[in-house]
Design an enzyme around this catalytic site. Sequence first.
Site, PDB file in Angstrom:
ATOM      1  N   ASP A 145       0.828  -1.217   0.000  1.00 25.45           N
ATOM      2  CA  ASP A 145       0.000   0.000   0.000  1.00 25.45           C
ATOM      3  C   ASP A 145       0.863   1.268   0.000  1.00 25.45           C
ATOM      4  O   ASP A 145       0.368   2.363  -0.279  1.00 25.45           O
ATOM      5  CB  ASP A 145      -0.980   0.015   1.188  1.00 25.45           C
ATOM      6  N   GLU A 146       2.170   1.122   0.313  1.00 20.62           N
ATOM      7  CA  GLU A 146       3.029   2.320   0.357  1.00 20.62           C
ATOM      8  C   GLU A 146       3.217   2.943  -1.019  1.00 20.62           C
ATOM      9  O   GLU A 146       3.651   4.092  -1.117  1.00 20.62           O
ATOM     10  CB  GLU A 146       4.387   1.982   0.982  1.00 20.62           C
ATOM     11  N   TYR A 169      12.210   2.936  -0.284  1.00 15.90           N
ATOM     12  CA  TYR A 169      11.572   1.607  -0.309  1.00 15.90           C
ATOM     13  C   TYR A 169      10.334   1.638  -1.205  1.00 15.90           C
ATOM     14  O   TYR A 169      10.176   0.805  -2.110  1.00 15.90           O
ATOM     15  CB  TYR A 169      11.181   1.172   1.114  1.00 15.90           C
TER      16      TYR A 169
HETATM   17  P1  NAD Z   1      11.088  -9.835   4.841  1.00 10.24           P
HETATM   18  O1  NAD Z   1      12.070  -8.717   4.918  1.00 10.24           O
HETATM   19  O2  NAD Z   1      10.673 -10.528   6.087  1.00 10.24           O
HETATM   20  O3  NAD Z   1      11.632 -10.970   3.854  1.00 10.24           O
HETATM   21  C1  NAD Z   1      12.196 -10.690   2.610  1.00 10.24           C
HETATM   22  C2  NAD Z   1      12.832 -11.988   2.102  1.00 10.24           C
HETATM   23  O4  NAD Z   1      13.374 -11.744   0.797  1.00 10.24           O
HETATM   24  C3  NAD Z   1      13.980 -12.481   2.971  1.00 10.24           C
HETATM   25  O5  NAD Z   1      13.879 -13.868   3.185  1.00 10.24           O
HETATM   26  C4  NAD Z   1      15.227 -12.129   2.170  1.00 10.24           C
HETATM   27  O6  NAD Z   1      16.311 -13.004   2.417  1.00 10.24           O
HETATM   28  C5  NAD Z   1      14.692 -12.260   0.741  1.00 10.24           C
HETATM   29  N1  NAD Z   1      15.444 -11.474  -0.235  1.00 10.24           N
HETATM   30  C6  NAD Z   1      15.783 -10.152  -0.159  1.00 10.24           C
HETATM   31  N2  NAD Z   1      16.472  -9.786  -1.262  1.00 10.24           N
HETATM   32  C7  NAD Z   1      16.539 -10.888  -2.069  1.00 10.24           C
HETATM   33  C8  NAD Z   1      17.115 -11.129  -3.340  1.00 10.24           C
HETATM   34  N3  NAD Z   1      17.756 -10.165  -4.026  1.00 10.24           N
HETATM   35  N4  NAD Z   1      16.989 -12.364  -3.877  1.00 10.24           N
HETATM   36  C9  NAD Z   1      16.348 -13.355  -3.185  1.00 10.24           C
HETATM   37  N5  NAD Z   1      15.813 -13.178  -1.974  1.00 10.24           N
HETATM   38  C10 NAD Z   1      15.901 -11.957  -1.417  1.00 10.24           C
HETATM   39  O7  NAD Z   1       9.847  -9.246   4.046  1.00 10.24           O
HETATM   40  P2  NAD Z   1       8.272  -9.376   4.281  1.00 10.24           P
HETATM   41  O8  NAD Z   1       7.870  -8.407   5.303  1.00 10.24           O
HETATM   42  O9  NAD Z   1       7.915 -10.801   4.408  1.00 10.24           O
HETATM   43  O10 NAD Z   1       7.751  -8.807   2.882  1.00 10.24           O
HETATM   44  C11 NAD Z   1       7.590  -9.677   1.781  1.00 10.24           C
HETATM   45  C12 NAD Z   1       7.027  -8.904   0.603  1.00 10.24           C
HETATM   46  O11 NAD Z   1       5.778  -8.324   0.973  1.00 10.24           O
HETATM   47  C13 NAD Z   1       7.911  -7.748   0.128  1.00 10.24           C
HETATM   48  O12 NAD Z   1       7.847  -7.682  -1.279  1.00 10.24           O
HETATM   49  C14 NAD Z   1       7.257  -6.524   0.741  1.00 10.24           C
HETATM   50  O13 NAD Z   1       7.503  -5.375  -0.051  1.00 10.24           O
HETATM   51  C15 NAD Z   1       5.798  -6.930   0.706  1.00 10.24           C
HETATM   52  N6  NAD Z   1       4.942  -6.326   1.737  1.00 10.24           N
HETATM   53  C16 NAD Z   1       5.275  -6.409   3.052  1.00 10.24           C
HETATM   54  C17 NAD Z   1       4.407  -5.875   4.023  1.00 10.24           C
HETATM   55  C18 NAD Z   1       4.724  -5.925   5.502  1.00 10.24           C
HETATM   56  O14 NAD Z   1       4.049  -5.251   6.273  1.00 10.24           O
HETATM   57  N7  NAD Z   1       5.687  -6.696   5.945  1.00 10.24           N
HETATM   58  C19 NAD Z   1       3.212  -5.257   3.618  1.00 10.24           C
HETATM   59  C20 NAD Z   1       2.920  -5.178   2.255  1.00 10.24           C
HETATM   60  C21 NAD Z   1       3.782  -5.736   1.325  1.00 10.24           C
HETATM   61  O1  DAU Z   2       2.295  -0.586   4.629  1.00 12.06           O
HETATM   62  C1  DAU Z   2       2.966  -1.735   4.211  1.00 12.06           C
HETATM   63  C2  DAU Z   2       4.402  -1.631   4.640  1.00 12.06           C
HETATM   64  O2  DAU Z   2       4.403  -1.787   6.058  1.00 12.06           O
HETATM   65  C3  DAU Z   2       5.318  -2.652   3.985  1.00 12.06           C
HETATM   66  O3  DAU Z   2       5.344  -2.432   2.610  1.00 12.06           O
HETATM   67  C4  DAU Z   2       6.739  -2.543   4.576  1.00 12.06           C
HETATM   68  O4  DAU Z   2       7.569  -3.558   4.047  1.00 12.06           O
HETATM   69  C5  DAU Z   2       6.642  -2.699   6.075  1.00 12.06           C
HETATM   70  O5  DAU Z   2       7.921  -2.517   6.655  1.00 12.06           O
HETATM   71  C6  DAU Z   2       5.654  -1.699   6.671  1.00 12.06           C
HETATM   72  O6  DAU Z   2       6.168  -0.342   6.548  1.00 12.06           O
HETATM   73  P1  DAU Z   2       5.962   0.731   7.741  1.00 12.06           P
HETATM   74  O7  DAU Z   2       7.008   1.757   7.611  1.00 12.06           O
HETATM   75  O8  DAU Z   2       4.545   1.174   7.829  1.00 12.06           O
HETATM   76  O9  DAU Z   2       6.218  -0.268   8.989  1.00 12.06           O
HETATM   77  P2  DAU Z   2       7.099  -0.107  10.322  1.00 12.06           P
HETATM   78  O10 DAU Z   2       6.822  -1.310  11.145  1.00 12.06           O
HETATM   79  O11 DAU Z   2       8.510   0.250  10.033  1.00 12.06           O
HETATM   80  O12 DAU Z   2       6.429   1.167  11.012  1.00 12.06           O
HETATM   81  C7  DAU Z   2       5.040   1.188  11.329  1.00 12.06           C
HETATM   82  C8  DAU Z   2       4.748   2.534  11.945  1.00 12.06           C
HETATM   83  O13 DAU Z   2       5.439   2.614  13.210  1.00 12.06           O
HETATM   84  C9  DAU Z   2       5.249   3.701  11.135  1.00 12.06           C
HETATM   85  O14 DAU Z   2       4.338   4.792  11.272  1.00 12.06           O
HETATM   86  C10 DAU Z   2       6.579   4.062  11.782  1.00 12.06           C
HETATM   87  C11 DAU Z   2       6.337   3.714  13.242  1.00 12.06           C
HETATM   88  N1  DAU Z   2       7.559   3.294  13.980  1.00 12.06           N
HETATM   89  C12 DAU Z   2       8.296   2.293  13.463  1.00 12.06           C
HETATM   90  C13 DAU Z   2       9.456   1.888  14.081  1.00 12.06           C
HETATM   91  C14 DAU Z   2      10.298   0.771  13.500  1.00 12.06           C
HETATM   92  C15 DAU Z   2       7.910   3.932  15.172  1.00 12.06           C
HETATM   93  O15 DAU Z   2       7.203   4.821  15.662  1.00 12.06           O
HETATM   94  N2  DAU Z   2       9.046   3.522  15.792  1.00 12.06           N
HETATM   95  C16 DAU Z   2       9.870   2.557  15.285  1.00 12.06           C
HETATM   96  O16 DAU Z   2      10.923   2.258  15.904  1.00 12.06           O
END
Ligand code: NAD
Ligand code: DAU
Length: 365
Positions: A145-146, A169
Amino acid sequence: MSERVGPGARLLVTGGAGFIGSELVRQLLARRDGTRVTVLDKLTYAGNRANLAAVEEDPEQADRFAFVRGDIADASLVEPLIAEADAVLNVAAETHVDRSILDPEAFLRTGVIGVHVLLEAVRREHERAGRGDRLPVRFLQVSTDEVYGDIEAPRRSVEADPLAPRSPYAAAKAAGELLVRAYGTTYGLDAVITRGSNTYGPHQHPEKLIPLFTTNALEGEPLPMYGDGMQVRDWLHVGDHASGIDFVLRHGESGEAYNIAGDHLLPNREVIGLLLAATGRDWSIVRTVPDRPGHDRRYAMDGSKLAALGWRPSVPFADGLPATVAWYRDHPDWIASAKSGDWDAYYARQYGDRLAAGRAVDGTA
Ligand code: NAD
Ligand code: DAU
């Protein structure tokens, strides 16, 4: 709508050792419908092979599972894997916004060049399918959603909205999506995109808000809240995010993007209050620290396009959050392993000066 990828399919899941990727792999194999999964993962600091222990320790699932360590930007590695796949689910990415602000390059390498390498390999297979040499391959790009940028209340993003990313990112994720869209339009690839909201649950790296604040609270360390803590995120359980991706893989229309919304908007302060209650702490351990540069105030998506196809999230935050805290409490070894390697150096760089400048927070305000 007919299923695109049915039982017995051969799936390549990149990033399958990460948080969402490993949950997706567990779900795909637990269906026990003959689906075969190959994970391609670079095992960066965020990847952890132990996240896949449940499938590797189950003989029936292990038989349908293979793990390859490597980079999605390595064409010689990627091409033979895609030649054997019915679908590619690109979950791999650098995923932490704060790290993208400190060091953007790896985000572009994986999020842009890596996606391009995968798409080139899929294009080759698409041409082979056109000659009748194989069945077509479907490509699913996991996005976020970012890519919509900062969304003013009360608006919610719909899939047709313009992309307006504001962090390195988010810009890398938007660029990856645009490449996927271009390859669909130009070369006719069968490609779909998912845009998930903020995901939480077991196995999430402790750099992110919920696991960082949970593990710090369990350890009695300060909780660094950025700015006023009134930034809004839409919380989605990892089980729901993975099931939404799987649903789009099977039912999504080629060329379309789908929001996977948690439909549970909360300001960070409320999430922090719930985490304090679940860990038995109070606001005295919370510090307001200098804000993230360019910090998006609010994300909010409209999930009705996917709901119309028949998918909705099913895990209430009121159940998912305490269960997540309990998982971290029960897995100190997993936390220690995630907080190893470059963790101390990263933590000092990201939080050293911030915590030094931090101030107490009035939790009643
Ligand atoms: P994560 O950081 O936990 O895991 C990422 C994985 O990708 C790791 O296992 C890492 O080793 C692997 N990786 C990184 N670079 C690579 C490369 N060049 N080749 C092969 N493997 C590689 O991430 P996540 O939070 O599970 O997110 C997964 C996907 O979902 C991402 O595309 C992220 O943008 C998307 N996403 C995450 C969130 C969230 O809140 N976590 C929300 C929306 C979308
Ligand atoms: O919205 C989806 C995204 O959510 C994914 O695409 C990203 O991969 C995932 O990392 C996440 O991004 P955010 O930046 O929203 O998540 P994060 O957990 O880093 O932060 C959530 C909120 O909390 C944000 O408003 C920043 C705040 N925050 C985060 C950290 C790490 C703090 O206030 N203190 C902190 O130390």
